[in-house]
Structure formats: structure tokens, C-alpha cells
Design a protein around this motif. Sequence first.
Motif: not given
Length: 373
Positions: A137-160
Motif C-alpha cells: 500500500g502506497q497510501r495509508v489512511y489514519l484510523a483505517a482497517t488496513r494499516q501501513a505494512e512492510i514484508d521482510i524476507l531475509p535470504r540468510a539468517a540475520m538479526a534485524l
Amino acid sequence: MLGTGLAMAMGAAPASAITSTGGAYAGDPAKISAVACVAHCASVSAAQPGSLLRVRGKNMRDVSRIVFLGARGSRDDVTAPIVRARVSSVDALVPAKALSGPLLVVNRGGPSQPSPTAVSIQRIASGGGPLDVKVVGQRVYLAATRQAEIDILPRAAMALTVALVRLGDGALVTTWPLGMLAPGVVRTLNWDGTVAGVAQPVGRYEFRVFGAVAGVQAAQTATPLASGAFDLVDNKFPIRGKHTYGTGIAAFGAQRDGHVHEGQDVFAACGTPLVAARGGVVKLNQNEANAGNYLVIDGADTDVDYVYMHLRDRSPLKKGAIVGTGDPIGFVGKTGDATACHLHFEMWSAPGWYTGGKPFDPLAFLKAWDAYS
């Protein structure tokens, strides 16, 4: 569609028999709403053979298998058994011969309709950097059901560590120490637009992903391993269809017979969907001779009541219900004292609609929301 030959190979009746009245199955077919790769993924947007796929939707608990449809026709259709079923989702492993394309699921009610979007399946994992990210989502609305979201996929074991930065002033808004993440497993983070319950200013924000040690200190200056930006906005234009703004006696402040017009009329065809311009709590859902079917919502994190009049039907939202920005509230109508289909829209200052507040002209706000919604 599920080919007859494949249906027979699966040990089931043909699709035509499955969906016919009194056929092989009873009950309603499942309905797919979303598909996502959650483990052993090629990227945050693509699966690969052996990936764990999660299919969300309705009537999912008794789903027995997933069909990967690939291209048109049934020759490349491949099935996979369910490895875990829940009320609203099922998991399955991507078969070795599965190809990119839509999929469907089969339960006791028969096969579902194909998924609304195609599933991307890559034969080898994506190259590139140590991790892959995607902002949903490139536009996120305040007080909306859908929140800002980021998916993260590491390609090796790592602490982030993930930091959220407001780009307008460079302020560090918040951080999420994620600890050690396993390779190939998608980790999802959500942000509701608030910090300690306080709504943050609208503007452009950026998720920044760092190695765990560098995270907090480097969030504003160092180069992240990956990043993704989005816009946080406060309101959504309520009419979801063609519309025109009223003038003259249809404008705010116009002199009416014995009273002043306290809102702005926006004309649209009866039946045009309406959504909440701002999420919040429903204060009133009633019918009145002049207003017709009307709804009043106390805007979340605001001092404003939002009022919608002349709805075609009584809104399904009950008094006290919590509604999100952009959630459906009803349809344009002409109930009450109205001669044409339109939304009469009001905004009231605190303490609220006819409880000590004052109406103010909503036209500039409506046009601003209209420009980006």
C-alpha cells in the motif's frame, strides 16, 4: 477452470457435477480473498517450489486441496494437499511442477472461483541483496482497517531492526527490534499511524531495515539494508463514484426556508457506494423527515463529527460500532426531504453534532480528499 480430466485424477467428480444442485458436495464453496508466500519464498512477491503458501478467504476450514491453474486449460493444472487448515486460511506447499497463475481451492461445496490475482512462482530464488522488502500500500489512511505494512524476507539468517522515519522532518518515529530471523521466511510488520495512541502527522514515511546493532542509532543517517516509503493521509473522499458539487442553495451556509444549510450537497447516482471519510465511533444511525436515513460518526483522533444524510437505506452500522476510514457505510440516496440523489455531508466541531458543537464548511476538505482518493 478446473478441468474435467484433472478432477477425475483427483478422485473427485467433474467440476460440472461438483457445482450442480445435489452434486457430490454439500455446502458453500470457499471464496479466496488473498494469497501470500510465508516461508521458503523466492521473494516477498513470489513463491518457488517448496514454498509455504497461505490462502485466506471464507469457508476455508474444510478445504482439502489447492489447485494451481497455471496457464489456460487444464494440462498444466497441479494439485497440492492442505498441510494446515484454519477457519479463514489454509496452508499448502507449492508443488515442483506448479506454474505462475491463479489458483483455486476445493472444499465440500466444490471448487472455488480462481483467486483474484495470479500467484508468481519462480524456479530459483531471486538474487540480489541480503534481504527483500515490500511495502504493502502506497497510501495509508489514519484510523483505517488496513494499516501501513512492510514484508521482510531475509535470504540468510540475520538479526534485524526496522525503523520508521518521517521524511518531512527526518524524525525517528519508532523502531522494532526483530531479533534473529530465519532465511526464506516472510516477517510482516504493521503500523497503525499512531505512537502511544497519538495519531502522527500526515506526510511521507519510510520503513528502514538495518542490521540489529546499527538500527536505532543509524536510522536517520546511515544507509539501510533495504527501505520502502508510503504516504500517511487522514481522510478519504466518501463517494466512490462519479459526482458533482452542489452550488447555490446546495452549498454550505445557503439560506433555506427558515434555516441555514449546514452542509455541502454532493450529487451522485442513487446506489453509489459511500465510505467513512474518517474512521471512528458511530454516534447516531437514524431516520428523520428532513435528513432521511442519516449517520453520525465521531472521527477518531479528531474533534470532528462527520454527518452523512439522505442515504438510500439505513446504514448497517449500529450505534457504538467502530468503523475504519474508507469502510463502507451505505449508499447515496434521496430519502427524507430530497428531490435528487445526493449526499448531504456535514462536519461539526467539538463537542459534536447538536451537542454544543458548530457546523463548518466542508467543501475545501472534500475537494482536498477528492484530489488524492
